[in-house]
Design an enzyme around this catalytic site. Structure first.
Site, PDB file in Angstrom:
ATOM      1  N   GLU A 266     -50.078  22.468 -14.715  1.00 21.58           N
ATOM      2  CA  GLU A 266     -48.732  21.941 -14.522  1.00 21.58           C
ATOM      3  C   GLU A 266     -47.695  22.802 -15.235  1.00 21.58           C
ATOM      4  OE1 GLU A 266     -46.741  17.477 -14.550  1.00 21.58           O
ATOM      5  OE2 GLU A 266     -48.298  17.966 -16.009  1.00 21.58           O
ATOM      6  N   ARG A 292     -13.741  32.831  -5.053  1.00 24.25           N
ATOM      7  CA  ARG A 292     -12.763  32.026  -5.789  1.00 24.25           C
ATOM      8  C   ARG A 292     -11.724  32.928  -6.452  1.00 24.25           C
ATOM      9  NH1 ARG A 292      -9.897  27.396  -6.408  1.00 24.25           N
ATOM     10  NH2 ARG A 292      -9.864  26.617  -8.562  1.00 24.25           N
ATOM     11  N   GLY A 365     -14.289  22.560 -12.138  1.00 21.32           N
ATOM     12  CA  GLY A 365     -14.273  21.192 -11.617  1.00 21.32           C
ATOM     13  C   GLY A 365     -15.131  21.030 -10.378  1.00 21.32           C
TER      14      GLY A 365
END
Length: 405
Positions: A266, A292, A365
């Site tokens: 795992e 952006r 944001g």
């Protein structure tokens, strides 16, 4: 190994195509917990022939064991696939929905893996094949409400011998696939009725239980921070009767050693999961930094944004190298030690969580909004530092190994 081979890249691209067609359109339903992941996992198996490979490999293995050949320990490896083939689907799926990998990995690697490593031929035929093909969903139940990281010492679930049967009592929590599991590998302590002795040192037994057994209750999915596409639940056992044919007793070291071997599987797998999250967050961040604009220029031109991207790339290279090392170890027939697997998990899990949170920060944001995928990846990545042993437990296992030399 320093890069993927051409064959590996073909496999990767095929898996990506399936993910684009099958997983991405269902991502909102998966993340809302509205869509259990199992039909999608079965679709993956059928699309790439993994179910048929598992059947063929299983038949060959059972034939060898019945003929008296020495048993092998590859029950937790995808049948018919090479080491890279076992890692690439994990990486690609984790770019989109890490919970799918968690649900699949527990059912295949832990539940099926334990049965195939520890079971008799009859037990493998009874439970193993259905788990290996994903025809049935498996759960691996060791964690309890009051034990936390002290999985063995603090274990309270018990098995008491009554005639030819065992009577099981106790509860488990944070069990991946718990609400939907058809087959449950259940760990508990032998209650031999002795008044003396330290309860912490009692023998650990491993049982295979089936959905619907009298006294076995599987809870509804728990609400949690992330990994919503991987259902997690609780198990409650009240005088569940299990015959001796449900006890997994093969191999050395009993149930405790069985669990430790699964921890290695795992924890090593978390490195591949982390790589998927890191690669996707880096890709999304680069795209966003190019598009952006602030104050008349793209944000990728600002040094602070460049620093974030550079650190993400360093993390990507380091974790990819851990994955490549693990693939080379598998090719050489070597299994990582518990300390090595813990080191892989500790670094990779921290790197994935840090990269995902930096991606959220880079988006500002927008990164906090669910329509931008970095928000989901950040929630999912945090779980890597908790399940399969917390960061703190990894540190303990690494340090004990170092100090024992």
């Amino acid at each position: 190994m320093i890069e993927w081979s051409d064959e590996d890249l073909m496999i990767r691209d095929a898996v990506r195509g399936w993910i684009d067609a099958e997983v991405r359109p269902n991502l909102d339903a998966l993340d809302a917990g509205e869509l259990p992941p199992y039909d999608l996992i079965r679709s993956l198996y059928k699309t790439f022939g993994m179910d048929e490979m598992a059947r063929s490999s299983f038949a060959s293995r059972i034939a060898r064991e019945r003929s008296g050949e020495q048993r092998d320990d590859d029950g937790d490896r995808p049948a018919g696939g090479n080491a890279a083939m076992s890692m690439l689907p994990i990486i690609e799926l984790c770019k989109v929905s890490p919970g799918l990998v968690t649900a699949m990995g527990v059912s295949l690697g832990l539940a099926a893996g334990t049965v195939m490593k520890r079971g008799t031929v009859e037990q493998k035929e009874r439970w193993g094949l259905d788990l290996l093909t994903m025809d049935k969903v498996g759960a691996w139940a060791i964690t309890e409400p009051n034990s936390g990281s002290d999985a063995f010492g603090g274990m309270q679930a018990t098995a008491r011998k009554v005639g030819d049967e065992y009577v099981l009592n106790g509860s488990k929590t944070f069990i991946t696939n718990g609400p939907y599991a058809d087959t449950i590998v259940f760990y508990c302590k032998l209650d031999d009725g002795a008044a003396g002795g330290d309860r912490r040192d009692r023998e650990i037994l491993t049982f295979v239980l089936d959905r619907g057994m009298p006294g076995l209750e599987q809870s509804r999915p728990l609400r949690k921070m992330g990994l919503h596409s991987s259902p997690t639940g609780e198990l409650f056992l009240n005088d569940v009767r299990a015959g001796a044919d449900r006890v997994l007793s093969g191999g050395s070291g009993g149930g405790k050693e069985s669990a430790k071997q699964n921890f290695v599987t795992e924890r090593a797998g978390v490195a591949a999961m982390s790589l998927g999250v890191i690669e996707e967050c880096l890709k999304l961040s680069i795209d966003y930094a190019k598009k952006r604009e602030l104050w008349g220029q793209r944000i990728g031109d600002f040094q602070l944004i460049q620093l974030k991207l550079a650190k993400m790339e360093v993390a990507r290279i380091n974790v990819q190298n851990l994955v490549f090392r693990h693939i080379e170890m598998q090719k050489a027939g070597r299994t990582p030690t518990l300390a090595e697997a813990s080191a892989m998990k500790l670094y990779a899990a921290q790197a994935a969580s840090e990269v995902a949170m930096e991606a959220v920060q880079l988006y500002g944001g927008n990164g906090y909004m669910s329509e931008y995928r970095v928000e989901q990846l950040a929630r999912d990545a945090k779980s890597f530092q908790i399940y399969a042993g917390t960061d703190e437990i990894q540190v303990t296992h690494i340090a004990r190994d170092l100090l024992s030399r």
